[in-house]
Structures are given as C-alpha cells and as structure tokens.
Design a protein around this motif. Structure first.
Motif, PDB file in Angstrom:
ATOM      1  N   TYR A  24       5.337   4.435   7.137  1.00 30.31           N
ATOM      2  CA  TYR A  24       6.389   5.044   6.325  1.00 30.31           C
ATOM      3  C   TYR A  24       6.505   6.522   6.708  1.00 30.31           C
ATOM      4  O   TYR A  24       5.598   7.087   7.318  1.00 30.31           O
ATOM      5  CB  TYR A  24       6.125   4.852   4.831  1.00 30.31           C
ATOM      6  CG  TYR A  24       4.848   5.486   4.330  1.00 30.31           C
ATOM      7  CD1 TYR A  24       4.850   6.783   3.809  1.00 30.31           C
ATOM      8  CD2 TYR A  24       3.640   4.807   4.377  1.00 30.31           C
ATOM      9  CE1 TYR A  24       3.683   7.373   3.353  1.00 30.31           C
ATOM     10  CE2 TYR A  24       2.469   5.382   3.916  1.00 30.31           C
ATOM     11  CZ  TYR A  24       2.495   6.666   3.403  1.00 30.31           C
ATOM     12  OH  TYR A  24       1.337   7.246   2.952  1.00 30.31           O
ATOM     13  N   TRP A  28       6.452  11.280   2.356  1.00 28.65           N
ATOM     14  CA  TRP A  28       6.587  10.424   1.185  1.00 28.65           C
ATOM     15  C   TRP A  28       5.266  10.442   0.420  1.00 28.65           C
ATOM     16  O   TRP A  28       4.182  10.422   0.997  1.00 28.65           O
ATOM     17  CB  TRP A  28       6.885   8.988   1.596  1.00 28.65           C
ATOM     18  CG  TRP A  28       8.304   8.694   1.930  1.00 28.65           C
ATOM     19  CD1 TRP A  28       9.311   9.578   2.169  1.00 28.65           C
ATOM     20  CD2 TRP A  28       8.868   7.392   2.085  1.00 28.65           C
ATOM     21  NE1 TRP A  28      10.474   8.909   2.466  1.00 28.65           N
ATOM     22  CE2 TRP A  28      10.228   7.560   2.426  1.00 28.65           C
ATOM     23  CE3 TRP A  28       8.372   6.108   1.983  1.00 28.65           C
ATOM     24  CZ2 TRP A  28      11.085   6.491   2.642  1.00 28.65           C
ATOM     25  CZ3 TRP A  28       9.217   5.043   2.205  1.00 28.65           C
ATOM     26  CH2 TRP A  28      10.565   5.231   2.527  1.00 28.65           C
ATOM     27  N   HIS A  29       5.369  10.429  -0.876  1.00 28.88           N
ATOM     28  CA  HIS A  29       4.204  10.291  -1.750  1.00 28.88           C
ATOM     29  C   HIS A  29       4.307   8.916  -2.408  1.00 28.88           C
ATOM     30  O   HIS A  29       5.333   8.603  -3.016  1.00 28.88           O
ATOM     31  CB  HIS A  29       4.174  11.406  -2.795  1.00 28.88           C
ATOM     32  CG  HIS A  29       3.057  11.267  -3.770  1.00 28.88           C
ATOM     33  ND1 HIS A  29       1.738  11.506  -3.431  1.00 28.88           N
ATOM     34  CD2 HIS A  29       3.062  10.900  -5.068  1.00 28.88           C
ATOM     35  CE1 HIS A  29       0.979  11.274  -4.485  1.00 28.88           C
ATOM     36  NE2 HIS A  29       1.759  10.913  -5.500  1.00 28.88           N
ATOM     37  N   LEU A  30       3.257   8.097  -2.257  1.00 24.44           N
ATOM     38  CA  LEU A  30       3.261   6.743  -2.811  1.00 24.44           C
ATOM     39  C   LEU A  30       2.260   6.642  -3.956  1.00 24.44           C
ATOM     40  O   LEU A  30       1.126   7.103  -3.830  1.00 24.44           O
ATOM     41  CB  LEU A  30       2.877   5.715  -1.735  1.00 24.44           C
ATOM     42  CG  LEU A  30       3.697   5.695  -0.453  1.00 24.44           C
ATOM     43  CD1 LEU A  30       3.140   4.655   0.512  1.00 24.44           C
ATOM     44  CD2 LEU A  30       5.149   5.403  -0.748  1.00 24.44           C
ATOM     45  N   GLU A  32       0.557   3.611  -5.982  1.00 25.90           N
ATOM     46  CA  GLU A  32       0.385   2.162  -5.811  1.00 25.90           C
ATOM     47  C   GLU A  32      -0.302   1.547  -7.028  1.00 25.90           C
ATOM     48  O   GLU A  32      -1.278   2.091  -7.542  1.00 25.90           O
ATOM     49  CB  GLU A  32      -0.464   1.948  -4.557  1.00 25.90           C
ATOM     50  CG  GLU A  32      -0.769   0.547  -4.208  1.00 25.90           C
ATOM     51  CD  GLU A  32      -1.615   0.446  -2.934  1.00 25.90           C
ATOM     52  OE1 GLU A  32      -2.059  -0.682  -2.647  1.00 25.90           O
ATOM     53  OE2 GLU A  32      -1.851   1.445  -2.253  1.00 25.90           O
ATOM     54  N   LEU A  47       5.068   0.139  -5.615  1.00 24.94           N
ATOM     55  CA  LEU A  47       4.933   1.456  -5.003  1.00 24.94           C
ATOM     56  C   LEU A  47       6.059   2.359  -5.498  1.00 24.94           C
ATOM     57  O   LEU A  47       7.230   2.114  -5.202  1.00 24.94           O
ATOM     58  CB  LEU A  47       5.001   1.335  -3.474  1.00 24.94           C
ATOM     59  CG  LEU A  47       3.891   0.504  -2.839  1.00 24.94           C
ATOM     60  CD1 LEU A  47       4.325  -0.066  -1.511  1.00 24.94           C
ATOM     61  CD2 LEU A  47       2.648   1.350  -2.682  1.00 24.94           C
ATOM     62  N   ASP A  48       5.698   3.378  -6.280  1.00 23.00           N
ATOM     63  CA  ASP A  48       6.642   4.436  -6.602  1.00 23.00           C
ATOM     64  C   ASP A  48       6.678   5.338  -5.380  1.00 23.00           C
ATOM     65  O   ASP A  48       5.629   5.761  -4.887  1.00 23.00           O
ATOM     66  CB  ASP A  48       6.174   5.254  -7.816  1.00 23.00           C
ATOM     67  CG  ASP A  48       6.119   4.436  -9.092  1.00 23.00           C
ATOM     68  OD1 ASP A  48       6.977   3.563  -9.280  1.00 23.00           O
ATOM     69  OD2 ASP A  48       5.201   4.680  -9.898  1.00 23.00           O
ATOM     70  N   VAL A  49       7.862   5.632  -4.887  1.00 16.20           N
ATOM     71  CA  VAL A  49       8.012   6.421  -3.670  1.00 16.20           C
ATOM     72  C   VAL A  49       8.785   7.687  -4.014  1.00 16.20           C
ATOM     73  O   VAL A  49       9.883   7.623  -4.572  1.00 16.20           O
ATOM     74  CB  VAL A  49       8.789   5.626  -2.590  1.00 16.20           C
ATOM     75  CG1 VAL A  49       8.886   6.432  -1.306  1.00 16.20           C
ATOM     76  CG2 VAL A  49       8.150   4.263  -2.348  1.00 16.20           C
ATOM     77  N   LEU A 128      15.853   3.561   0.647  1.00 14.01           N
ATOM     78  CA  LEU A 128      14.697   2.770   1.068  1.00 14.01           C
ATOM     79  C   LEU A 128      15.085   1.664   2.037  1.00 14.01           C
ATOM     80  O   LEU A 128      14.329   1.344   2.949  1.00 14.01           O
ATOM     81  CB  LEU A 128      13.984   2.169  -0.140  1.00 14.01           C
ATOM     82  CG  LEU A 128      13.226   3.136  -1.033  1.00 14.01           C
ATOM     83  CD1 LEU A 128      12.634   2.393  -2.218  1.00 14.01           C
ATOM     84  CD2 LEU A 128      12.147   3.850  -0.258  1.00 14.01           C
TER      85      LEU A 128
END
Length: 142
Positions: A24, A28-30, A32, A47-49, A128
């Motif tokens: 990815y 990006w900050h994921l 989980e 996954l909040d992205v 996305l």
C-alpha cells in the motif's frame, strides 16, 4: 508465504496466520481489527485507512474456509449468492478471482481458502478502488 515485493515508495502488510499480504502507499496509516465470522466461516480483518492528507477510507479483507467447493463460482453460489455475478480478474497468486459486478468487492480462491476485499469510500475521500486496484499483483496468498 512468499515475501511481498513492494516498490520503494510502498509499505506492506502481511498476515501469515490468515494467509494474505499486500502493498500500500507509503504515508497511509492503517488501523487493523479482526473479527471471526460464522457465515461463511473465517475471519474479517477491517482496516481504517487514513492518507497523509487526512483523507480516509475503509477496507475489509476476508479470509474464509474453501470447504469442498470445486471453484470460486461454486463457493460464491453457496456462500455469497448475491455476489455471484462478476468479471474475472488477475489478483496476486490466486487460482482465480473476480470483481463483483457493480460493487467495490473482489473475491479470490486458493487451494484452501477464499479471500474477499471490500472497499468503502466516499466523495472527497481516498480513492481506495484506484489505489488498491493498481496493486492487486502485489498480493500474496498462502
């Protein structure tokens, strides 16, 4: 599982216990989370992205038991009949895969498991579908 082959401007997330991994965009900050599912039996990873510009999106990566299904079409007919209409796609090292017609959802099948990618995005947020669609070949399934 084979190592991910991410570009120098990308990061990877690898879930060997669930049998999937992908690349990815850097920045990006994921966040989980995992939840067991009973129908179909397996695990959904949410996954909040959040992108570096504050835009966001939401992904679900499902990992389900294949059972005795001969192929992906048979598995979808038994487990997700509303998603049975799709266009064949190439997705990592899966045996076969489809993009569900009219949805931001994809399914892939391997020797032992079925995987699902569902994308949720809204206006003025991360695209996305474009970002992950161009990275489908970076996916590795166990």
């Amino acid at each position: 599982m084979a190592a991910l082959n991410c570009a120098s401007s990308e990061l990877g997330i690898d879930s060997p216990e669930l049998g999937w991994g992908f690349c990815y965009p850097e920045g990006w900050h994921l966040v989980e989370r995992e939840a067991n599912t009973s129908s179909p039996p397996g695990v959904d990873t949410t996954l909040d992205v959040v992108g570096p510009d504050g835009l966001f999106g939401f992904m679900i990566v499902g990992s389900y038991e294949r059972g005795s299904s001969a192929d992906l079409a048979a598995w979808l007919a038994s487990n997700e009949p509303a998603d049975a209409q799709g266009t064949p796609i190439s997705w990592g090292n899966a045996q076969s895969a489809v993009q569900v017609t009219g949805q931001l959802r994809r399914y892939a099948i391997t020797k032992h498991r079925v995987y699902m990618l569902t994308l949720r995005q809204g206006a003025q947020n991360l695209d996305l579908d474009a970002a992950m669609g161009m990275r489908l070949q970076t996916w590795r399934f166990a």
